[in-house]
Each structure stands twice: as structure tokens, then as C-alpha cells.
Scaffold this motif. Structure first.
Motif, PDB file in Angstrom:
ATOM      1  N   PRO A  63       0.797  -1.236   0.000  1.00  0.00           N
ATOM      2  CA  PRO A  63       0.000   0.000   0.000  1.00  0.00           C
ATOM      3  C   PRO A  63       0.827   1.282   0.000  1.00  0.00           C
ATOM      4  CG  PRO A  63      -0.895  -1.556   1.586  1.00  0.00           C
ATOM      5  CD  PRO A  63       0.396  -2.140   1.085  1.00  0.00           C
ATOM      6  N   SER A  64       2.033   1.232   0.542  1.00  0.00           N
ATOM      7  CA  SER A  64       2.851   2.452   0.582  1.00  0.00           C
ATOM      8  C   SER A  64       3.631   2.678  -0.705  1.00  0.00           C
ATOM      9  CB  SER A  64       3.819   2.405   1.767  1.00  0.00           C
ATOM     10  OG  SER A  64       4.783   1.391   1.569  1.00  0.00           O
ATOM     11  N   GLU A  65       3.618   1.706  -1.612  1.00  0.00           N
ATOM     12  CA  GLU A  65       4.305   1.860  -2.892  1.00  0.00           C
ATOM     13  C   GLU A  65       3.313   2.334  -3.935  1.00  0.00           C
ATOM     14  OE1 GLU A  65       7.457  -1.104  -3.976  1.00  0.00           O
ATOM     15  OE2 GLU A  65       6.372  -2.271  -2.454  1.00  0.00           O
ATOM     16  N   ASN A  66       3.672   3.373  -4.650  1.00  0.00           N
ATOM     17  CA  ASN A  66       2.797   3.962  -5.650  1.00  0.00           C
ATOM     18  C   ASN A  66       3.083   3.335  -7.021  1.00  0.00           C
ATOM     19  OD1 ASN A  66       0.770   5.627  -6.544  1.00  0.00           O
ATOM     20  ND2 ASN A  66       2.091   7.396  -6.812  1.00  0.00           N
ATOM     21  N   LYS A  67       2.782   2.032  -7.139  1.00  0.00           N
ATOM     22  CA  LYS A  67       2.991   1.329  -8.396  1.00  0.00           C
ATOM     23  C   LYS A  67       2.139   0.078  -8.401  1.00  0.00           C
ATOM     24  CE  LYS A  67       7.012  -1.325  -6.841  1.00  0.00           C
ATOM     25  NZ  LYS A  67       8.436  -1.591  -7.071  1.00  0.00           N
ATOM     26  N   ILE A  68       1.912  -0.440  -9.608  1.00  0.00           N
ATOM     27  CA  ILE A  68       1.201  -1.701  -9.750  1.00  0.00           C
ATOM     28  C   ILE A  68       2.017  -2.638 -10.631  1.00  0.00           C
ATOM     29  CG2 ILE A  68      -1.112  -0.761  -9.412  1.00  0.00           C
ATOM     30  CD1 ILE A  68      -1.498  -0.886 -12.447  1.00  0.00           C
ATOM     31  N   ASN A  69       1.891  -3.929 -10.358  1.00  0.00           N
ATOM     32  CA  ASN A  69       2.470  -4.957 -11.213  1.00  0.00           C
ATOM     33  C   ASN A  69       1.348  -5.471 -12.104  1.00  0.00           C
ATOM     34  OD1 ASN A  69       4.953  -4.814  -9.866  1.00  0.00           O
ATOM     35  ND2 ASN A  69       4.257  -6.268  -8.331  1.00  0.00           N
ATOM     36  N   LEU A  70       1.593  -5.489 -13.402  1.00  0.00           N
ATOM     37  CA  LEU A  70       0.593  -5.910 -14.370  1.00  0.00           C
ATOM     38  C   LEU A  70       1.129  -7.118 -15.123  1.00  0.00           C
ATOM     39  CD1 LEU A  70      -2.104  -5.236 -15.863  1.00  0.00           C
ATOM     40  CD2 LEU A  70      -0.725  -3.807 -17.389  1.00  0.00           C
ATOM     41  N   ARG A  71       0.397  -8.216 -15.091  1.00  0.00           N
ATOM     42  CA  ARG A  71       0.799  -9.445 -15.778  1.00  0.00           C
ATOM     43  C   ARG A  71      -0.121  -9.651 -16.967  1.00  0.00           C
ATOM     44  NH1 ARG A  71       5.079 -12.949 -16.172  1.00  0.00           N
ATOM     45  NH2 ARG A  71       4.337 -15.037 -16.551  1.00  0.00           N
ATOM     46  N   ILE A  72       0.475  -9.858 -18.152  1.00  0.00           N
ATOM     47  CA  ILE A  72      -0.287 -10.068 -19.380  1.00  0.00           C
ATOM     48  C   ILE A  72       0.217 -11.327 -20.058  1.00  0.00           C
ATOM     49  CG2 ILE A  72      -0.979  -9.109 -21.611  1.00  0.00           C
ATOM     50  CD1 ILE A  72      -0.130  -6.341 -20.511  1.00  0.00           C
ATOM     51  N   GLN A  73      -0.714 -12.198 -20.447  1.00  0.00           N
ATOM     52  CA  GLN A  73      -0.399 -13.359 -21.265  1.00  0.00           C
ATOM     53  C   GLN A  73      -1.340 -13.341 -22.456  1.00  0.00           C
ATOM     54  OE1 GLN A  73       0.161 -16.115 -17.430  1.00  0.00           O
ATOM     55  NE2 GLN A  73      -0.046 -17.272 -19.308  1.00  0.00           N
ATOM     56  N   THR A  74      -0.787 -13.539 -23.651  1.00  0.00           N
ATOM     57  CA  THR A  74      -1.593 -13.523 -24.862  1.00  0.00           C
ATOM     58  C   THR A  74      -1.432 -14.835 -25.617  1.00  0.00           C
ATOM     59  OG1 THR A  74       0.180 -12.501 -26.144  1.00  0.00           O
ATOM     60  CG2 THR A  74      -1.395 -11.010 -25.093  1.00  0.00           C
ATOM     61  N   TYR A  75      -2.341 -15.059 -26.560  1.00  0.00           N
ATOM     62  CA  TYR A  75      -2.262 -16.267 -27.374  1.00  0.00           C
ATOM     63  C   TYR A  75      -1.218 -16.120 -28.482  1.00  0.00           C
ATOM     64  CZ  TYR A  75      -6.524 -17.755 -25.058  1.00  0.00           C
ATOM     65  OH  TYR A  75      -7.452 -18.121 -24.112  1.00  0.00           O
ATOM     66  N   ASP A  76      -1.302 -15.025 -29.253  1.00  0.00           N
ATOM     67  CA  ASP A  76      -0.378 -14.872 -30.377  1.00  0.00           C
ATOM     68  C   ASP A  76      -0.004 -13.422 -30.670  1.00  0.00           C
ATOM     69  OD1 ASP A  76      -2.780 -13.992 -31.354  1.00  0.00           O
ATOM     70  OD2 ASP A  76      -2.955 -15.496 -32.926  1.00  0.00           O
ATOM     71  N   THR A  77      -0.432 -12.501 -29.841  1.00  0.00           N
ATOM     72  CA  THR A  77      -0.153 -11.074 -30.008  1.00  0.00           C
ATOM     73  C   THR A  77       0.886 -10.662 -28.976  1.00  0.00           C
ATOM     74  OG1 THR A  77      -2.435 -10.715 -30.687  1.00  0.00           O
ATOM     75  CG2 THR A  77      -1.212  -8.780 -29.969  1.00  0.00           C
ATOM     76  N   PRO A  78       1.875  -9.855 -29.352  1.00  0.00           N
ATOM     77  CA  PRO A  78       2.824  -9.372 -28.335  1.00  0.00           C
ATOM     78  C   PRO A  78       2.089  -8.622 -27.219  1.00  0.00           C
ATOM     79  CG  PRO A  78       3.653  -8.900 -30.530  1.00  0.00           C
ATOM     80  CD  PRO A  78       2.251  -9.404 -30.700  1.00  0.00           C
ATOM     81  N   CYS A  79       2.508  -8.845 -26.004  1.00  0.00           N
ATOM     82  CA  CYS A  79       1.848  -8.248 -24.845  1.00  0.00           C
ATOM     83  C   CYS A  79       1.792  -6.728 -24.909  1.00  0.00           C
ATOM     84  CB  CYS A  79       2.549  -8.689 -23.562  1.00  0.00           C
ATOM     85  SG  CYS A  79       2.299 -10.418 -23.174  1.00  0.00           S
ATOM     86  N   LEU A  80       2.864  -6.116 -25.362  1.00  0.00           N
ATOM     87  CA  LEU A  80       2.859  -4.652 -25.427  1.00  0.00           C
ATOM     88  C   LEU A  80       1.843  -4.142 -26.439  1.00  0.00           C
ATOM     89  CD1 LEU A  80       6.631  -3.749 -25.017  1.00  0.00           C
ATOM     90  CD2 LEU A  80       4.788  -3.523 -23.353  1.00  0.00           C
ATOM     91  N   SER A  81       1.633  -4.869 -27.523  1.00  0.00           N
ATOM     92  CA  SER A  81       0.596  -4.489 -28.489  1.00  0.00           C
ATOM     93  C   SER A  81      -0.780  -4.557 -27.838  1.00  0.00           C
ATOM     94  CB  SER A  81       0.629  -5.401 -29.712  1.00  0.00           C
ATOM     95  OG  SER A  81       1.825  -5.240 -30.417  1.00  0.00           O
ATOM     96  N   ALA A  82      -1.018  -5.601 -27.055  1.00  0.00           N
ATOM     97  CA  ALA A  82      -2.294  -5.729 -26.345  1.00  0.00           C
ATOM     98  C   ALA A  82      -2.457  -4.599 -25.332  1.00  0.00           C
ATOM     99  CB  ALA A  82      -2.384  -7.085 -25.657  1.00  0.00           C
ATOM    100  N   LEU A  83      -1.385  -4.250 -24.642  1.00  0.00           N
ATOM    101  CA  LEU A  83      -1.442  -3.153 -23.674  1.00  0.00           C
ATOM    102  C   LEU A  83      -1.758  -1.836 -24.375  1.00  0.00           C
ATOM    103  CD1 LEU A  83      -1.090  -1.967 -20.834  1.00  0.00           C
ATOM    104  CD2 LEU A  83       1.360  -1.779 -21.326  1.00  0.00           C
ATOM    105  N   TYR A  84      -1.077  -1.541 -25.470  1.00  0.00           N
ATOM    106  CA  TYR A  84      -1.328  -0.295 -26.191  1.00  0.00           C
ATOM    107  C   TYR A  84      -2.759  -0.248 -26.723  1.00  0.00           C
ATOM    108  CZ  TYR A  84       3.664   0.720 -25.935  1.00  0.00           C
ATOM    109  OH  TYR A  84       4.934   0.973 -25.491  1.00  0.00           O
ATOM    110  N   ARG A  85      -3.278  -1.395 -27.176  1.00  0.00           N
ATOM    111  CA  ARG A  85      -4.669  -1.434 -27.638  1.00  0.00           C
ATOM    112  C   ARG A  85      -5.605  -1.133 -26.478  1.00  0.00           C
ATOM    113  NH1 ARG A  85      -8.065  -6.504 -30.238  1.00  0.00           N
ATOM    114  NH2 ARG A  85     -10.075  -5.471 -30.058  1.00  0.00           N
TER     115      ARG A  85
END
Length: 122
Positions: A75-97
Motif C-alpha cells: 500500500p505504501s508503494e505507488n505502483k502496480i504490477n501488471l501481468r499479461i499473457q496472450t495467445y499470439d499477439t505481443p503483450c505490449l501491443s495488447a497493452l497499447y490497444r
């Protein structure tokens, strides 16, 4: 050593270098033992549950995304960890979408508010 290491990617256009507890930019890509474009953990600095839940929701609406989840390390850290798994699309592309979709929804809400305000005042 099983400690995740921080990496920098030039292809994202986002500065992701980290030194200790300081960081440059909003996004840090955490690389585990094996790097895979279809399974990525990211750290979003300066964000909390508000952004985490919205991004997670938009990610899981994408049929190319197999899994999306987030956590706040402490709670005292101002950040989040985000986990992404995709079937065939790069994760960063999914994030940007997902981020583009969030922007579109926000724009639509603002337009509807403006229309309602004009109707109320006129």
C-alpha cells in the motif's frame, strides 16, 4: 538467482531503465528467467487500483489476451504490477490497444457529459 531483473526495451518508445528505487518513465518491463513476448510482467509507476482495474478490464475484453491481472505490491508503494499473457499477439501491443480503448471510452464519456450540459443549459 530467481530475482526478476529490470530491462530496457527500445522498441516500445517508452523509457524503462531503472536504477535502485528510482525510475525513468512510467513503465518498467520485468523479465523473469525466460523472456517471452506473449507473457510479460510490467510495472506501472505512479498508479494504483484505479488504473490497474481499468487496464485489466480492457485487456481481458481483448480476445487475443489469455490472462491479465494486476497487484499492488504494498500500500505504501505507488505502483502496480501488471501481468499479461496472450495467445499470439505481443503483450505490449495488447497493452497499447487497451490504453487506446480506455482513451476512446473516456472521450465518449466526456462528449456525453458535454451534450447533457448543453441540453440542461439550453
Amino acid at each position: 538467482d530467481k530475482t526478476p531483473k529490470l530491462v530496457s526495451t527500445q522498441s516500445t518508445g517508452v523509457s524503462t531503465q531503472s536504477t535502485g528505487t528510482e525510475h525513468v518513465g512510467k513503465l518498467t518491463i520485468v523479465e523473469g528467467e525466460e523472456h517471452d513476448d506473449l507473457c510479460t510482467t510490467l510495472v506501472l509507476h505512479g498508479e494504483d487500483h484505479t488504473m490497474g482495474n481499468v487496464v485489466r478490464h480492457m485487456l481481458i475484453k481483448n480476445p487475443a489476451v489469455e490472462f491479465a491481472g494486476y497487484s499492488v505490491p504494498h500500500p505504501s508503494e505507488n505502483k502496480i504490477n501488471l501481468r499479461i499473457q496472450t495467445y499470439d499477439t505481443p503483450c505490449l501491443s495488447a497493452l497499447y490497444r487497451a490504453l487506446d480503448d480506455i482513451t476512446d471510452v473516456c472521450d465518449h464519456v466526456l462528449e456525453e457529459i458535454d451534450k447533457a450540459e448543453e441540453k440542461f443549459q439550453g
